[in-house]
Design an enzyme around this catalytic site. Structure first.
Site, PDB file in Angstrom:
ATOM      1  N   ASP A   1       0.792  -1.227   0.000  1.00  0.00           N
ATOM      2  CA  ASP A   1       0.000   0.000   0.000  1.00  0.00           C
ATOM      3  C   ASP A   1       0.823   1.275   0.000  1.00  0.00           C
ATOM      4  OD1 ASP A   1       1.112  -0.023   2.498  1.00  0.00           O
ATOM      5  OD2 ASP A   1      -0.704  -0.683   3.514  1.00  0.00           O
TER       6      ASP A   1
ATOM      7  N   GLU B   1      -0.301  -9.126  -1.069  1.00  0.00           N
ATOM      8  CA  GLU B   1      -0.878  -8.573   0.174  1.00  0.00           C
ATOM      9  C   GLU B   1      -2.103  -7.712  -0.171  1.00  0.00           C
ATOM     10  OE1 GLU B   1       0.688  -5.327   2.875  1.00  0.00           O
ATOM     11  OE2 GLU B   1       1.559  -7.032   3.905  1.00  0.00           O
TER      12      GLU B   1
ATOM     13  N   GLU C   1      -2.061   5.146   2.936  1.00  0.00           N
ATOM     14  CA  GLU C   1      -1.991   3.729   2.566  1.00  0.00           C
ATOM     15  C   GLU C   1      -3.359   3.116   2.277  1.00  0.00           C
ATOM     16  OE1 GLU C   1      -0.332   5.067   5.141  1.00  0.00           O
ATOM     17  OE2 GLU C   1       1.739   4.885   4.461  1.00  0.00           O
TER      18      GLU C   1
ATOM     19  N   HIS D   1       6.430   5.567  12.557  1.00  0.00           N
ATOM     20  CA  HIS D   1       6.747   6.439  11.419  1.00  0.00           C
ATOM     21  C   HIS D   1       5.525   6.952  10.654  1.00  0.00           C
ATOM     22  CE1 HIS D   1       5.655   3.512   8.316  1.00  0.00           C
ATOM     23  NE2 HIS D   1       6.151   2.598   9.127  1.00  0.00           N
TER      24      HIS D   1
ATOM     25  N   ARG E   1       2.543   8.755   8.803  1.00  0.00           N
ATOM     26  CA  ARG E   1       2.292  10.162   8.433  1.00  0.00           C
ATOM     27  C   ARG E   1       1.166  10.790   9.251  1.00  0.00           C
ATOM     28  NH1 ARG E   1       4.966   9.498   3.675  1.00  0.00           N
ATOM     29  NH2 ARG E   1       5.558  11.406   2.590  1.00  0.00           N
TER      30      ARG E   1
ATOM     31  N   HIS F   1      13.275   5.690  12.310  1.00  0.00           N
ATOM     32  CA  HIS F   1      13.027   5.856  10.874  1.00  0.00           C
ATOM     33  C   HIS F   1      13.709   7.140  10.391  1.00  0.00           C
ATOM     34  CE1 HIS F   1      10.746   6.409   7.158  1.00  0.00           C
ATOM     35  NE2 HIS F   1      10.217   5.204   7.309  1.00  0.00           N
TER      36      HIS F   1
HETATM   37  C1  UD1 Z   1       6.786   5.115   3.297  1.00  0.00           C
HETATM   38  C2  UD1 Z   1       5.374   4.689   2.849  1.00  0.00           C
HETATM   39  C3  UD1 Z   1       4.640   3.979   3.981  1.00  0.00           C
HETATM   40  C4  UD1 Z   1       5.471   2.844   4.564  1.00  0.00           C
HETATM   41  C5  UD1 Z   1       6.843   3.379   4.969  1.00  0.00           C
HETATM   42  C6  UD1 Z   1       7.722   2.265   5.443  1.00  0.00           C
HETATM   43  C7  UD1 Z   1       4.145   6.099   1.264  1.00  0.00           C
HETATM   44  C8  UD1 Z   1       3.371   7.343   1.073  1.00  0.00           C
HETATM   45  N1  UD1 Z   1       4.612   5.885   2.513  1.00  0.00           N
HETATM   46  O1  UD1 Z   1       6.615   6.116   4.288  1.00  0.00           O
HETATM   47  O2  UD1 Z   1       3.430   3.446   3.470  1.00  0.00           O
HETATM   48  O3  UD1 Z   1       4.812   2.316   5.682  1.00  0.00           O
HETATM   49  O4  UD1 Z   1       7.458   3.999   3.822  1.00  0.00           O
HETATM   50  O5  UD1 Z   1       8.831   2.744   6.131  1.00  0.00           O
HETATM   51  O6  UD1 Z   1       4.373   5.373   0.332  1.00  0.00           O
HETATM   52  N2  UD1 Z   1      14.205   8.674   4.203  1.00  0.00           N
HETATM   53  C9  UD1 Z   1      15.573   8.606   4.078  1.00  0.00           C
HETATM   54  N3  UD1 Z   1      16.127   7.391   3.737  1.00  0.00           N
HETATM   55  C10 UD1 Z   1      15.390   6.268   3.531  1.00  0.00           C
HETATM   56  C11 UD1 Z   1      13.997   6.357   3.672  1.00  0.00           C
HETATM   57  C12 UD1 Z   1      13.414   7.567   3.993  1.00  0.00           C
HETATM   58  O7  UD1 Z   1      16.287   9.572   4.272  1.00  0.00           O
HETATM   59  O8  UD1 Z   1      15.964   5.222   3.221  1.00  0.00           O
HETATM   60  C13 UD1 Z   1      13.585   9.984   4.530  1.00  0.00           C
HETATM   61  C14 UD1 Z   1      13.651  10.991   3.370  1.00  0.00           C
HETATM   62  O9  UD1 Z   1      13.833  12.275   3.875  1.00  0.00           O
HETATM   63  C15 UD1 Z   1      12.273  10.858   2.736  1.00  0.00           C
HETATM   64  C16 UD1 Z   1      11.418  10.643   3.959  1.00  0.00           C
HETATM   65  O10 UD1 Z   1      12.186   9.806   4.821  1.00  0.00           O
HETATM   66  O11 UD1 Z   1      11.902  11.983   1.958  1.00  0.00           O
HETATM   67  C17 UD1 Z   1      10.043  10.051   3.735  1.00  0.00           C
HETATM   68  O12 UD1 Z   1      10.079   8.882   2.940  1.00  0.00           O
HETATM   69  P1  UD1 Z   1       8.705   8.366   2.245  1.00  0.00           P
HETATM   70  O13 UD1 Z   1       8.971   7.086   1.541  1.00  0.00           O
HETATM   71  O14 UD1 Z   1       8.102   9.458   1.458  1.00  0.00           O
HETATM   72  O15 UD1 Z   1       7.742   8.157   3.465  1.00  0.00           O
HETATM   73  P2  UD1 Z   1       7.785   7.112   4.664  1.00  0.00           P
HETATM   74  O16 UD1 Z   1       7.295   7.844   5.861  1.00  0.00           O
HETATM   75  O17 UD1 Z   1       9.089   6.457   4.699  1.00  0.00           O
HETATM   76  N1  UDP Z   2      12.540  -3.350  10.004  1.00  0.00           N
HETATM   77  C1  UDP Z   2      13.906  -3.424   9.739  1.00  0.00           C
HETATM   78  N2  UDP Z   2      14.748  -2.562  10.402  1.00  0.00           N
HETATM   79  C2  UDP Z   2      14.298  -1.638  11.295  1.00  0.00           C
HETATM   80  C3  UDP Z   2      12.897  -1.565  11.529  1.00  0.00           C
HETATM   81  C4  UDP Z   2      12.048  -2.427  10.868  1.00  0.00           C
HETATM   82  O1  UDP Z   2      14.350  -4.248   8.944  1.00  0.00           O
HETATM   83  O2  UDP Z   2      15.106  -0.892  11.856  1.00  0.00           O
HETATM   84  C5  UDP Z   2      11.631  -4.253   9.269  1.00  0.00           C
HETATM   85  C6  UDP Z   2      10.593  -4.984  10.082  1.00  0.00           C
HETATM   86  O3  UDP Z   2      11.061  -6.262  10.479  1.00  0.00           O
HETATM   87  C7  UDP Z   2       9.414  -5.102   9.109  1.00  0.00           C
HETATM   88  C8  UDP Z   2       9.567  -3.880   8.223  1.00  0.00           C
HETATM   89  O4  UDP Z   2      10.893  -3.420   8.395  1.00  0.00           O
HETATM   90  O5  UDP Z   2       9.499  -6.248   8.288  1.00  0.00           O
HETATM   91  C9  UDP Z   2       8.572  -2.825   8.582  1.00  0.00           C
HETATM   92  O6  UDP Z   2       8.856  -1.667   7.888  1.00  0.00           O
HETATM   93  P1  UDP Z   2       8.240  -0.257   8.245  1.00  0.00           P
HETATM   94  O7  UDP Z   2       7.881  -0.211   9.680  1.00  0.00           O
HETATM   95  O8  UDP Z   2       9.201   0.744   7.708  1.00  0.00           O
HETATM   96  O9  UDP Z   2       6.957  -0.200   7.310  1.00  0.00           O
HETATM   97  P2  UDP Z   2       5.454  -0.721   7.487  1.00  0.00           P
HETATM   98  O10 UDP Z   2       5.491  -2.161   7.807  1.00  0.00           O
HETATM   99  O11 UDP Z   2       4.823   0.105   8.533  1.00  0.00           O
HETATM  100  O12 UDP Z   2       4.860  -0.419   6.146  1.00  0.00           O
END
Ligand code: UD1
Ligand code: UDP
Length: 375
Positions: free
Chosen positions: A99, A121, A135, A214, A216, A247
């Site tokens: 999602d 999923e 999501e 994490h 939003r 995160h």
């Molecule tokens: C995204 C997904 C969310 C998922 C989550 C898992 C969307 C809208 N959101 O949210 O569904 O649950 O990932 O973690 O698709 N950033 C880094 N390095 C990384 C990753 C993120 O620096 O490796 C920072 C960046 O500043 C980036 C920000 O996090 O712009 C947000 O990343 P984004 O993928 O937009 O949103 P998440 O909150 O990570």
């Molecule tokens: N996870 C990881 N390292 C971390 C935190 C989480 O590998 O420091 C793994 C966790 O085991 C799970 C997945 O990341 O499988 C969850 O990701 P996240 O919480 O970013 O996204 P969500 O599941 O909420 O979409």
């Protein structure tokens, strides 16, 4: 081999990578498929950690992540960048997972090219379009753009049927359990010492609360409530270790570092590679999270989960008693966490290994089904 079916996996974030990696590896065992991986890299470092662990090198890397990106950035940049890939590789089936915004635009891009889409999923619904945001709407859109729906539980099948998606629904469990079992297997080969050395700052002889957060919809005040609750519990239970791999989203980093640094038994650490994370989860006492994936993994490991959300699309864990919704209400988080840390009866009631989300054979099932499909 001629006439190999061309499959393209599109993903972009850590959880999609974890849940699709075992499926990519499973498809690669079958020479009748030509399997390629396209990452939008909506996440960068957190995605690369997973790719490294599962030894997957993307065939196409769209590298779109920007610091503090907006939903508009991810949607527009990702969709535009994948056009070339879809048109040059011309897959006959595209796989998307879950999602995220990458899942939605992956399905949309494939649809624009009239390529069939398989949604892994499929069918999760919270019933609230702003929670989780965005999501809930991402998965509804991905679902309606998809041709094949691989669902984790009977509840997900029912959710799809309610929306008049009635064909090509395949109940296979969640591939996250495949990833977890694969990960635990690889861990055994590594030996305990390297992990203990890695986590030398944490007193592993003590009970541990493992935290992730994490979402939003929790940015701002709800996140401050979460941090205040953690602070109160850390002070109330000095003999318990609180470990929080934070995160990389700046909207998370900022309040967490501001409100929780400097507490002796709170360890704010960088996001962990999957192997280190599941090792730590296995050692933890309680999991406090708003993550989707953790709500599936923690019950499989027999860890009680307090879910910092108002509603969940993973109701199966709540129904079976291993997960409890605590929202982002400071007092409720404090009360429920304190109960688990001080009342062994309440703890034992929640700490049971259950696995409503699969038995680790989802990927094999999906490959068998896809092998028989006409697309
Ligand atoms: C995204 C997904 C969310 C998922 C989550 C898992 C969307 C809208 N959101 O949210 O569904 O649950 O990932 O973690 O698709 N950033 C880094 N390095 C990384 C990753 C993120 O620096 O490796 C920072 C960046 O500043 C980036 C920000 O996090 O712009 C947000 O990343 P984004 O993928 O937009 O949103 P998440 O909150 O990570
Ligand atoms: N996870 C990881 N390292 C971390 C935190 C989480 O590998 O420091 C793994 C966790 O085991 C799970 C997945 O990341 O499988 C969850 O990701 P996240 O919480 O970013 O996204 P969500 O599941 O909420 O979409």
């Amino acid at each position: 081999m001629t006439n190999r079916k061309k499959l393209l996996f599109i993903f972009g974030t850590r959880p999609e990578a974890i849940k699709l990696a075992p499926l990519v590896l499973e498809f690669r065992k079958h020479p009748q498929f030509d399997v390629k991986v396209c990452v939008t890299a909506q996440h960068r470092q957190m995605l690369d950690q997973v790719l490294a662990f599962f030894e997957i090198t993307p065939d196409y890397d769209l590298d779109i992540m920007k610091p503090n990106q907006t939903l508009f950035d991810v949607t527009a940049d990702g969709l535009k960048a994948m056009e070339k890939v879809l048109k040059s590789f011309e897959p006959s089936l595209v796989f998307v997972q879950g999602d995220t915004t990458t899942s939605f635009i992956g399905a949309l891009g494939a649809y624009y090219c009239k390529i069939k889409v398989a949604h892994i999923e499929a069918g999760l619904r919270s019933g609230n379009k702003y929670s989780p945001f965005p999501e809930e709407v991402n998965r509804i859109l991905a679902g309606h753009l998809s041709d094949y729906h691989f669902t984790p539980t009977p509840q997900s099948d029912a959710n799809l049927k309610k929306e008049n998606i009635t064909e090509n629904i395949f109940g296979v469990g969640n591939t996250v359990i495949d990833a977890l079992f694969l990960g635990l297997d690889l861990l055994k080969k590594r030996g305990e010492e390297s992990f203990q050395a890695f986590f030398k700052e944490i007193d592993l002889s003590k009970r541990m609360v493992l935290i992730t957060g994490h979402r939003r919809e929790s940015f701002g005040e709800p996140f401050e409530n979460i941090c205040e609750a953690i602070k109160t519990c850390a002070e109330r239970f000095p003999a318990v270790e609180f470990v929080y791999p934070v995160h990389l989203n700046p909207n998370v980093q900022q309040p967490v570092n501001r409100m929780l640094s400097g507490l002796k038994n709170v360890h704010l650490i960088a996001p962990l590679g999957y192997e280190h994370f599941i090792w730590l989860m296995n050692k933890s006492y309680v999991v406090l999270t708003d993550s989707g994936g953790l709500q599936e993994e923690a019950p499989a490991l027999g860890k009680p989960v307090l879910v910092m959300r108002e509603v969940t699309e993973r109701q199966e864990g709540v129904d079976s008693g291993t997960a409890k919704l605590v929202g982002t209400n400071k007092q409720l988080i404090i009360d429920e966490l304190s109960l688990l840390l001080s009342d062994t009866k309440a703890y034992d009631k929640m700490a049971k290994a259950i696995n409503p989300y699969g038995d680790g054979t989802s990927c094999k099932k999906i490959v068998d089904i896809v092998a028989k499909l006409k697309f």
